[in-house]
Design an enzyme around this catalytic site. Sequence first.
Site, mmCIF file in Angstrom:
data_model
loop_
_atom_site.group_PDB
_atom_site.id
_atom_site.type_symbol
_atom_site.label_atom_id
_atom_site.label_comp_id
_atom_site.label_asym_id
_atom_site.label_seq_id
_atom_site.Cartn_x
_atom_site.Cartn_y
_atom_site.Cartn_z
ATOM 1 N N CYS A 355 3.831 1.424 1.921
ATOM 2 C CA CYS A 355 3.122 1.861 0.703
ATOM 3 C C CYS A 355 1.686 1.336 0.637
ATOM 4 C CB CYS A 355 3.843 1.376 -0.546
ATOM 5 S SG CYS A 355 5.606 1.651 -0.572
HETATM 6 O O1 KQY Z 1 4.408 3.439 -2.990
HETATM 7 C C1 KQY Z 1 4.765 2.604 -3.739
HETATM 8 N N1 KQY Z 1 5.914 2.061 -3.601
HETATM 9 C C2 KQY Z 1 3.889 2.256 -4.865
HETATM 10 C C3 KQY Z 1 4.491 1.476 -5.924
HETATM 11 C C4 KQY Z 1 3.546 1.293 -7.045
HETATM 12 C C5 KQY Z 1 3.881 0.135 -7.827
HETATM 13 C C6 KQY Z 1 2.930 -0.122 -8.935
HETATM 14 N N2 KQY Z 1 3.373 -1.237 -9.653
#
Ligand code: KQY
Length: 366
Positions: A355
């Site tokens: 991510c």
């Molecule tokens: O891609 C992802 N797992 C992003 C998560 C965003 C979290 C914001 N608190």
Amino acid sequence: MKYINSTPLKDGYRMPGEFESHDGCWMLWPERTDNWRDGAKPAQKAFTAVAKAIARFEKLTMGVSASQFTHARHRLPPQIRVVEMSYNDSWIRDCGPTCVVNEGGDVRGVDWDFNAWGGLTGGLYFPWDLDNLVAQKVCDIEDMDAYKAPMVLEGGSIHTDGQGTLLTTEECLLNPNRNPSMSKKDIEDVLKRYLNVCKIIWLPKGIYMDETDGHVDNICCFARPGEVILSWTDDTSDPQYSRSLAAKEILENTDDARGRKLKIHLLHQPDPVLITRDESEGVDTVEGTLPRLPGDRLAASYVNFYIANYGIVMPVFEDTHDKAAVEKMKKIFPEREIIPVPAREILLGGGNIHCITQQIPKRIKT
Ligand code: KQY
């Protein structure tokens, strides 16, 4: 850079698999104290470890805010390029460009709309206007022209095999907090036109308690064409069990775009990871940002790894399953070096290594 008024499908560009060659990778330095505990210092340490691991295999660029520039430059080794950039948080997989390539080795970006995983109905923070400009900024710095895609989408919600097959989840892409006016068919149509895929495999759900509404990159990915890795648990009483089983049944009964049956590697998840009181108390409370409450379960999965040139940077959690997960990854990817990185601090922010990274495919310069 300029926006091109056409589509990758029309122009002969396709989204490559992450396992194809890269020119480099981008990350964004974590900073906001309503998501990252203790002034974001532990997260900065974890991001630095990820960046250093990736930089062993390919060029790594870190976007950093003006106020953190000197600090980040000091923390990161000189081979990592540090560029000043404004953004709302560090999830470049989701707000950065999705790159597409053509036969001649040219690379372009696809710039999706970004609404912080749900906008005003379930989004994770407000505002997200700076995140929404990140794809354009990366394309400009990388000297890539781009397509503006007509829908809300995060890069973590899709994976491709580079040969016409796309993996996604219904839980995320069909969630009305993303594209309420689009039907499943409308969404498939945009994916086909902007990523040049012809077969979309819809898994029902992602990882239990994933605040992204079940991004596919946390539950399942391609190791190479014809082979997927699925986050798994043998514990039938765990809420993840039925989710992973449903995904497995779909994958077992679906051919890919080239008519191949998929080989499925099961990667057993860590034991449930829960937020401690201390961790919760380290996060600033801000209206509009998802709170981090003690005892809340985090969406921990080993599948949220990054594939670099000749390497894999994978999350580990000081869990009894870490060793087996690393050994399994070595078997799945004998051609790559597996680098485990402690990732609890990234997970506490709501995502993991995949991510916080975004690859730029290899470009053949003419
Ligand atoms: O891609 C992802 N797992 C992003 C998560 C965003 C979290 C914001 N608190």
